[in-house]
Design a protein around this motif. Structure first.
Motif, PDB file in Angstrom:
ATOM      1  N   GLU A   3      15.481 -38.058 -44.041  1.00  0.00           N
ATOM      2  CA  GLU A   3      15.199 -37.586 -42.692  1.00  0.00           C
ATOM      3  C   GLU A   3      16.221 -36.554 -42.272  1.00  0.00           C
ATOM      4  OE1 GLU A   3      15.680 -39.517 -38.351  1.00  0.00           O
ATOM      5  OE2 GLU A   3      14.026 -40.398 -39.503  1.00  0.00           O
ATOM      6  N   CYS A   4      15.745 -35.533 -41.564  1.00  0.00           N
ATOM      7  CA  CYS A   4      16.642 -34.530 -40.958  1.00  0.00           C
ATOM      8  C   CYS A   4      16.606 -34.738 -39.455  1.00  0.00           C
ATOM      9  CB  CYS A   4      16.170 -33.125 -41.320  1.00  0.00           C
ATOM     10  SG  CYS A   4      17.181 -31.819 -40.583  1.00  0.00           S
ATOM     11  N   PHE A   5      17.749 -35.058 -38.887  1.00  0.00           N
ATOM     12  CA  PHE A   5      17.864 -35.315 -37.449  1.00  0.00           C
ATOM     13  C   PHE A   5      18.529 -34.117 -36.789  1.00  0.00           C
ATOM     14  CE2 PHE A   5      20.110 -36.904 -33.705  1.00  0.00           C
ATOM     15  CZ  PHE A   5      19.077 -37.546 -33.036  1.00  0.00           C
ATOM     16  N   GLY A   6      17.867 -33.546 -35.801  1.00  0.00           N
ATOM     17  CA  GLY A   6      18.407 -32.382 -35.107  1.00  0.00           C
ATOM     18  C   GLY A   6      19.048 -32.760 -33.796  1.00  0.00           C
ATOM     19  N   MET A   7      20.243 -32.255 -33.579  1.00  0.00           N
ATOM     20  CA  MET A   7      20.951 -32.481 -32.316  1.00  0.00           C
ATOM     21  C   MET A   7      20.917 -31.188 -31.513  1.00  0.00           C
ATOM     22  SD  MET A   7      24.209 -34.901 -33.132  1.00  0.00           S
ATOM     23  CE  MET A   7      24.314 -35.294 -31.403  1.00  0.00           C
ATOM     24  N   LEU A   8      20.252 -31.255 -30.367  1.00  0.00           N
ATOM     25  CA  LEU A   8      20.178 -30.113 -29.466  1.00  0.00           C
ATOM     26  C   LEU A   8      21.033 -30.394 -28.250  1.00  0.00           C
ATOM     27  CD1 LEU A   8      16.302 -29.508 -29.555  1.00  0.00           C
ATOM     28  CD2 LEU A   8      18.051 -28.618 -31.103  1.00  0.00           C
ATOM     29  N   GLY A   9      21.571 -29.354 -27.687  1.00  0.00           N
ATOM     30  CA  GLY A   9      22.376 -29.536 -26.497  1.00  0.00           C
ATOM     31  C   GLY A   9      23.102 -28.270 -26.130  1.00  0.00           C
ATOM     32  N   PRO A  10      23.434 -28.105 -24.849  1.00  0.00           N
ATOM     33  CA  PRO A  10      24.182 -26.917 -24.423  1.00  0.00           C
ATOM     34  C   PRO A  10      25.606 -26.947 -24.983  1.00  0.00           C
ATOM     35  CG  PRO A  10      24.026 -28.488 -22.632  1.00  0.00           C
ATOM     36  CD  PRO A  10      23.160 -29.024 -23.743  1.00  0.00           C
TER      37      PRO A  10
ATOM     38  N   THR B 246      21.882 -27.212 -33.788  1.00  0.00           N
ATOM     39  CA  THR B 246      21.392 -25.838 -33.726  1.00  0.00           C
ATOM     40  C   THR B 246      21.070 -25.475 -32.282  1.00  0.00           C
ATOM     41  OG1 THR B 246      19.699 -24.300 -34.539  1.00  0.00           O
ATOM     42  CG2 THR B 246      19.009 -26.568 -34.124  1.00  0.00           C
ATOM     43  N   HIS B 247      21.058 -24.180 -32.021  1.00  0.00           N
ATOM     44  CA  HIS B 247      20.598 -23.657 -30.730  1.00  0.00           C
ATOM     45  C   HIS B 247      19.243 -22.985 -30.890  1.00  0.00           C
ATOM     46  CE1 HIS B 247      24.126 -24.605 -28.415  1.00  0.00           C
ATOM     47  NE2 HIS B 247      24.923 -24.001 -29.271  1.00  0.00           N
ATOM     48  N   SER B 248      18.711 -22.996 -32.106  1.00  0.00           N
ATOM     49  CA  SER B 248      17.412 -22.376 -32.363  1.00  0.00           C
ATOM     50  C   SER B 248      16.330 -23.436 -32.298  1.00  0.00           C
ATOM     51  CB  SER B 248      17.425 -21.704 -33.742  1.00  0.00           C
ATOM     52  OG  SER B 248      16.118 -21.305 -34.102  1.00  0.00           O
ATOM     53  N   MET B 249      15.470 -23.318 -31.290  1.00  0.00           N
ATOM     54  CA  MET B 249      14.376 -24.284 -31.157  1.00  0.00           C
ATOM     55  C   MET B 249      13.391 -24.147 -32.313  1.00  0.00           C
ATOM     56  SD  MET B 249      15.266 -25.920 -28.498  1.00  0.00           S
ATOM     57  CE  MET B 249      16.992 -25.527 -28.765  1.00  0.00           C
ATOM     58  N   GLU B 250      13.213 -22.920 -32.785  1.00  0.00           N
ATOM     59  CA  GLU B 250      12.311 -22.694 -33.906  1.00  0.00           C
ATOM     60  C   GLU B 250      12.824 -23.422 -35.148  1.00  0.00           C
ATOM     61  OE1 GLU B 250      10.433 -18.948 -36.455  1.00  0.00           O
ATOM     62  OE2 GLU B 250      12.072 -18.631 -35.026  1.00  0.00           O
TER      63      GLU B 250
ATOM     64  N   GLY C 165      17.219 -35.065 -31.037  1.00  0.00           N
ATOM     65  CA  GLY C 165      17.896 -35.725 -29.938  1.00  0.00           C
ATOM     66  C   GLY C 165      18.533 -34.673 -29.064  1.00  0.00           C
ATOM     67  N   ILE C 166      18.256 -34.722 -27.772  1.00  0.00           N
ATOM     68  CA  ILE C 166      18.862 -33.749 -26.849  1.00  0.00           C
ATOM     69  C   ILE C 166      20.107 -34.383 -26.261  1.00  0.00           C
ATOM     70  CG2 ILE C 166      18.524 -32.393 -24.770  1.00  0.00           C
ATOM     71  CD1 ILE C 166      15.583 -32.212 -25.418  1.00  0.00           C
ATOM     72  N   PHE C 167      21.216 -33.724 -26.468  1.00  0.00           N
ATOM     73  CA  PHE C 167      22.536 -34.241 -26.134  1.00  0.00           C
ATOM     74  C   PHE C 167      23.077 -33.452 -24.948  1.00  0.00           C
ATOM     75  CE2 PHE C 167      26.782 -35.759 -27.788  1.00  0.00           C
ATOM     76  CZ  PHE C 167      26.400 -37.089 -27.927  1.00  0.00           C
ATOM     77  N   VAL C 168      23.366 -34.133 -23.836  1.00  0.00           N
ATOM     78  CA  VAL C 168      23.878 -33.463 -22.641  1.00  0.00           C
ATOM     79  C   VAL C 168      25.043 -34.257 -22.093  1.00  0.00           C
ATOM     80  CG1 VAL C 168      23.348 -32.574 -20.339  1.00  0.00           C
ATOM     81  CG2 VAL C 168      21.574 -32.551 -22.110  1.00  0.00           C
ATOM     82  N   ASP C 169      26.146 -33.572 -21.858  1.00  0.00           N
ATOM     83  CA  ASP C 169      27.334 -34.185 -21.241  1.00  0.00           C
ATOM     84  C   ASP C 169      27.760 -35.459 -21.963  1.00  0.00           C
ATOM     85  OD1 ASP C 169      29.406 -34.233 -19.435  1.00  0.00           O
ATOM     86  OD2 ASP C 169      28.290 -35.415 -17.956  1.00  0.00           O
ATOM     87  N   GLY C 170      27.690 -35.424 -23.300  1.00  0.00           N
ATOM     88  CA  GLY C 170      28.228 -36.512 -24.103  1.00  0.00           C
ATOM     89  C   GLY C 170      27.281 -37.657 -24.366  1.00  0.00           C
TER      90      GLY C 170
ATOM     91  N   VAL D  93      11.179 -27.826 -22.912  1.00  0.00           N
ATOM     92  CA  VAL D  93      11.569 -29.239 -22.878  1.00  0.00           C
ATOM     93  C   VAL D  93      13.086 -29.362 -22.842  1.00  0.00           C
ATOM     94  CG1 VAL D  93      11.565 -31.403 -24.164  1.00  0.00           C
ATOM     95  CG2 VAL D  93       9.486 -30.015 -24.039  1.00  0.00           C
ATOM     96  N   PHE D  94      13.748 -28.585 -23.704  1.00  0.00           N
ATOM     97  CA  PHE D  94      15.217 -28.630 -23.759  1.00  0.00           C
ATOM     98  C   PHE D  94      15.829 -28.265 -22.407  1.00  0.00           C
ATOM     99  CE2 PHE D  94      19.139 -26.150 -24.388  1.00  0.00           C
ATOM    100  CZ  PHE D  94      19.951 -27.130 -24.908  1.00  0.00           C
ATOM    101  N   ILE D  95      15.321 -27.174 -21.820  1.00  0.00           N
ATOM    102  CA  ILE D  95      15.878 -26.724 -20.539  1.00  0.00           C
ATOM    103  C   ILE D  95      15.627 -27.758 -19.454  1.00  0.00           C
ATOM    104  CG2 ILE D  95      15.650 -24.982 -18.733  1.00  0.00           C
ATOM    105  CD1 ILE D  95      15.012 -22.961 -20.951  1.00  0.00           C
TER     106      ILE D  95
END
Length: 942
Positions: A652-659, A814-818, A828-833, A927-929
């Motif tokens: 599995e590849c798990f992507g961590m998104l977040g500002p 990554t910061h690339s949604m594509e 997983g969207i990661f915000v403020d820890g 969705v991310f925003i």
């Protein structure tokens, strides 16, 4: 990508990989190595050239015994005669003197303007008034003390004769019966006493001098006669109550008020201590106005024996009567052969210059270690399976070999060009000394490297240490060595600094080589180490002990500072259980769980259930992982990661998104062992990241956010090195490297064999990805792997990652949604820890994207009409964007149909000009925003 066949690489395999990399790296830096070796070559050549030029000047007639062509037979043919009689005053010191002349013993008499008189800084009133200096009639003073005043006064009465007795037939002998002295400056060698060739008169001491007490006499000194004026001078014996009073008087009067010398000098002072009729015990102070500041024996010591003789004669007369006397007939130098000046500059300047030469290795080793630290290459190697043992063994051996070759070349070249510093001293002693020191120096470099994180700073400090040590050694430490009064214990304390130990050893070599050059003997031998004046033995002992201590402290410091281990890591018990029972007794756990969304809460419950199982197939399990950075400068604590729970199976590849600043990199750093979690833990393949990272590293790959590469190694050499760390060998290693290069498009056009420092940013990024995947590790962390890549390279890279994830668990930020949508099985969207949501891309769009995005651009005059149009379509529409006539709205899907939107737009076009419009389904970016803004707004309100 070839698979590793034999599990983790063994100690020897890791050592072999690092050794091969270091040798390759060394080949790339051949120019730097040549410059390093050229420095001692040039220095030895300069010393040799100076020595040749100076000795050539010293071969001129003015520095040799004089010779003259003499016609001995009167036949017009001359014969060359050499000797003092044929020499000038400059040439005479170099002539042979088989029978040195004799001269009567003398005292060192203070010059008239310096003789002791009454002064405001001296409390004694028995000294003469300073008015005597105007007429040059001041007496000379002799001070006495002891435990017996009567005995002391009796001895002082016998020291100075009451009258002058001269025998014209044997004036030389009769003068020895009197007490003569001179105010002239003595010389280093006294083959001819300078007093007899000086314009200053000789003095004879008496209790009282008549009004006309000067006369001239011809003194036969050797083959020559000197016409010498002899004047009477009154000797004044004064008693003091103790030696401390004498000390006080001497030092208060020394060099007071006159830059040229003292104004209150005495001839001598005597402390008869406990002298009586059965014992003779005396301490003598003598006049040392003319002292050689280099630390050698005072010149005036040649006139000390007469002071001793006066006390001995006085005691003999006290015992046996006035007629008894020990005759001090004459003084003479030892015979000497013809001498020629030869200066051995390698011995004169060797301690300073050779200290610089040898210490030059210190910044070389230091900067190499700091370079790996600054570029994070050390931790990169460690994260790919290189253990501390192989690293220390190979790195230390590598620097030791480099230093040994350097020293062998240095000593060999110095010997070949004829420097006595190397030729005369026993090579085995030199080998032992240099070998012990370079080991100490390497150990010190390892220890000091822990204090630096920047190569430029380390380089500056390193060379300051080099030149500072040499200068302090030559202009401070050496004077302490030459001063016999300086406490020996402080010498040993100073030698604890490795640079001074080096200087002391080189100084001892120089002293023995210098003496061997002039005496025609050999230099230092092993038997000389037992000599109490030879400091080489203590230096070897100090350096040997210090080498072992510094090496141990350096290794311990590396384990604590560089790896973040506990200072008592060596006594901690290792855990044998793979998982622990989950605990709900966590700080704020109930409140935290209530705030979490259902998907995140479900993932947390899944983790707790997995931890209860004795075995599972999860590659990564994060259990309430937290990281808190302490507050600084009045700022509050920073929660980088707030209780993250996550389970990730292989494949599995798990992507961590977040500002930016959300805590993604802090999470990756905890998982790769760069930082320790504040609480909670994570398991990789069943191993705990808190205390089993060394084992985790053997099955882990990392593509860091910034490329960590050696500038002078090629892409192929990087992959060969990391492939060996993954236990790939032979054909499997070669095939894995070829496949890796092809997969990231670095194989063709000679790119694979180009140095990484010449790669573009995208090429470096592709190489970093290839490094992280070589050997098929169980777990791979990729921190923004496609940054800086062109579309074609990015697409190729995505294919590589897709193939790799079939048997590997991958965590990707990554910061690339594509990119996230293309590669990741879950996001997983990661915000403020904290993790705000988790699921596959389709689930997240369905869950958070229940609306259409409607956009229309008109003139600013019609913005209100556009908004009315949207309200008619969907009363619950939300305006998300407005600028210069362009407006964007979110339309809930349950309130609007796409056909209605098209009809409304067509009607609007008939009323006003529509420049552009569009309607789209929700994207992953939307969705991310939305999630990020919602989480940040909640955190601000809370």
């Amino acid at each position: 990508m070839a698979d590793s066949s034999n599990g983790p690489a063994s100690f020897s395999t890791q050592a072999n990989a690092l050794l091969r990399k270091n040798v390759t790296f060394q080949k790339r830096n051949i120019r730097s190595n040549l410059r390093l070796v050229i420095f001692p070559f040039l220095l030895c050549l300069v010393l040799n050239l100076i020595q040749v030029l100076v000795n050539r000047e010293l071969d001129k007639p003015s520095f040799r015994c004089g010779c003259t062509c003499v016609d001995t037979d009167g036949d017009g043919k001359c014969e060359e005669k050499c000797g003092i009689e044929y020499s000038s005053m400059d040439q005479a010191p170099f002539c042979p003197i088989p029978s040195p002349p004799e001269w009567p013993p003398l005292l060192q008499i203070p010059a008239p303007q310096y003789r002791a008189v009454q002064a405001d800084f001296i409390p004694f009133e028995d000294l003469p008034s300073d008015s005597c200096k105007k007429t040059n009639s001041c007496p000379v003073t002799i001070l006495l003390t002891g435990s017996n005043l009567t005995l002391g006064q009796s001895l002082s009465a016998s020291m100075i004769p009451s009258s002058l007795t001269l025998n014209a037939s044997d004036i030389f002998y009769s003068m020895a019966n009197n007490v003569l002295g001179s105010a002239s400056k003595p010389d280093v060698s006294n083959f001819i006493e300078p007093a007899f060739s000086s314009d200053l008169p000789l003095y004879y001491l008496q209790e009282h001098c008549a009004s006309n007490s000067s006369f001239s006499a011809s003194l036969p000194i050797g083959p020559a006669s000197f016409e010498q004026e002899i004047s009477c001078i009154r000797g004044l014996n004064l008693w003091r109550n103790s030696s401390s009073e004498i000390n006080d008087e001497l030092y208060k009067g020394y060099r007071k008020g006159n830059s040229q010398g003292a104004i209150n000098e005495i001839v001598a002072a005597y402390d008869f201590l406990n002298t009586d009729t059965t014992r003779f015990n005396v301490s003598i102070w003598y006049n040392s106005t003319y002292k050689n500041d280099s630390g050698n024996t005072p010149f005036s010591s040649t006139r000390v024996p007469r002071s001793v003789n006066l006390a001995s004669n006085a005691y003999l007369q006290f015992l046996l009567g006035p007629g008894s006397k020990i005759l001090f007939e004459f003084v003479k130098e030892m015979p000497k052969p013809e001498t020629r000046i030869r200066l051995d500059f390698s011995s004169l300047l060797g301690p300073l210059f050779f200290t610089w030469v040898i210490l030059q290795l210190f910044p070389v080793v230091l900067t190499s270690l700091v370079y790996e630290k600054q570029k994070r290459l050390r931790i990169m190697m460690k994260m790919h399976g290189l253990g501390d043992g192989p690293y220390w063994m190979i790195s230390y051996s590598y620097f030791l070999l480099l230093s040994t070759v350097y020293m062998v070349v240095f000593v060999t070249f110095g010997s070949l060009i004829g420097l006595n510093f190397f030729k005369l001293n026993d090579y085995s002693i030199q080998a032992a000394f240099y070998f012990i020191y370079i080991n100490l120096q390497i150990s010190a470099a390892f220890l000091v490297a822990a204090s630096f994180s920047n190569v430029k700073t380390a380089t500056v400090v390193g060379y300051v240490i080099v030149f500072g040590t040499g200068l302090l050694g030559g202009f401070l430490f050496q004077f302490f060595l030459q001063d016999s009064s300086f406490p020996r214990v402080w010498i040993i304390v100073m030698e604890l600094f490795p640079g001074f130990s080096l200087y002391r050893g080189l100084y001892e070599f120089a002293q023995y080589a210098f003496a061997g050059t002039y005496m025609g003997t050999v230099g230092m031998r092993w038997k000389d180490l037992s000599d109490g004046n030879n400091g080489m033995k203590e230096v070897l002992i100090i350096m040997s002990i210090e080498w072992l201590v510094v090496l141990f402290v350096a290794f311990y410091s590396d384990q604590v500072v560089s790896t973040g281990r506990s200072p008592i890591f060596f006594i901690r018990k290792k855990t044998h259980s793979s998982f622990r029972k989950p605990s709900l007794e966590r700080q704020g756990s109930k409140v935290f769980v209530q705030m979490e969304r259902s998907d995140v809460l479900q993932e947390r419950e899944k983790v707790e259930q997995l931890l209860l199982e004795s075995s599972n197939h999860q590659a990564i399990i994060c259990d309430n992982l937290k990281k808190v950075y302490p507050g600084r400068d009045g700022n509050p604590e920073k929660f980088a990661v707030r209780g993250l729970s996550l389970a990730l199976p292989r494949g599995e590849c798990f992507g961590m998104l977040g500002p930016n600043g959300a805590g993604k990199t802090s999470f990756i750093n905890m998982m790769t062992g760069l930082i320790k979690p504040s609480s909670g833990t994570a398991y990789v393949g069943g191993l705990d990241i808190r205390n089993q990272m060394s084992s985790i590293y053997t099955s882990m790959g990392v593509c860091p956010q910034h490329d960590l590469l050696w500038e002078t190694l090629t892409g192929r050499e990087h992959l060969l090195f990391y492939g060996r760390l993954k236990n790939l060998k032979g054909a499997a290693l070669t095939q894995a490297v070829e496949d890796s290069l092809k997969s990231v498009n670095l194989f063709h056009g000679g790119v694979a064999d180009k140095q990484a420092g010449k790669y573009s940013g995208g090429m470096k990024r592709r190489l970093s990805v290839a490094i992280s995947l070589i050997g098929n590790p169980q777990v791979v962390y990729m921190d923004e792997p496609s940054t800086g890549l062109d579309p074609a390279s990015r697409s190729s890279l995505w294919n590589v990652v897709k193939r790799a994830k079939q048997h590997t668990a991958i965590i990707l930020t990554t910061h690339s949604m594509e990119e996230a949508e293309h590669l990741c099985d879950r996001l997983g969207i990661f915000v403020d820890g904290s993790l705000q949501c988790i699921g596959n891309p389709k689930e997240l769009r369905a869950r958070y994207g229940g609306s259409y995005v409607f956009t229309m651009t008109t003139s600013m005059d019609h913005e209100a009409e556009v908004e009315n149009l949207v309200r008619q379509l969907s009363p619950s529409a939300i305006k998300t964007y407005q600028i210069s006539g362009t407006q964007k709205f979110e339309l809930p899907k349950n309130e609007v149909k796409i056909a209605d939107v098209f009809q409304a737009v067509e009607k609007a076009k008939s009323r006003f000009t529509v420049h552009a419009w569009g309607v789209a389904d929700t994207t992953l970016e939307d969705v991310f925003i939305k999630v990020a803004r919602g989480a940040q707004a909640f955190n601000v309100l809370s």
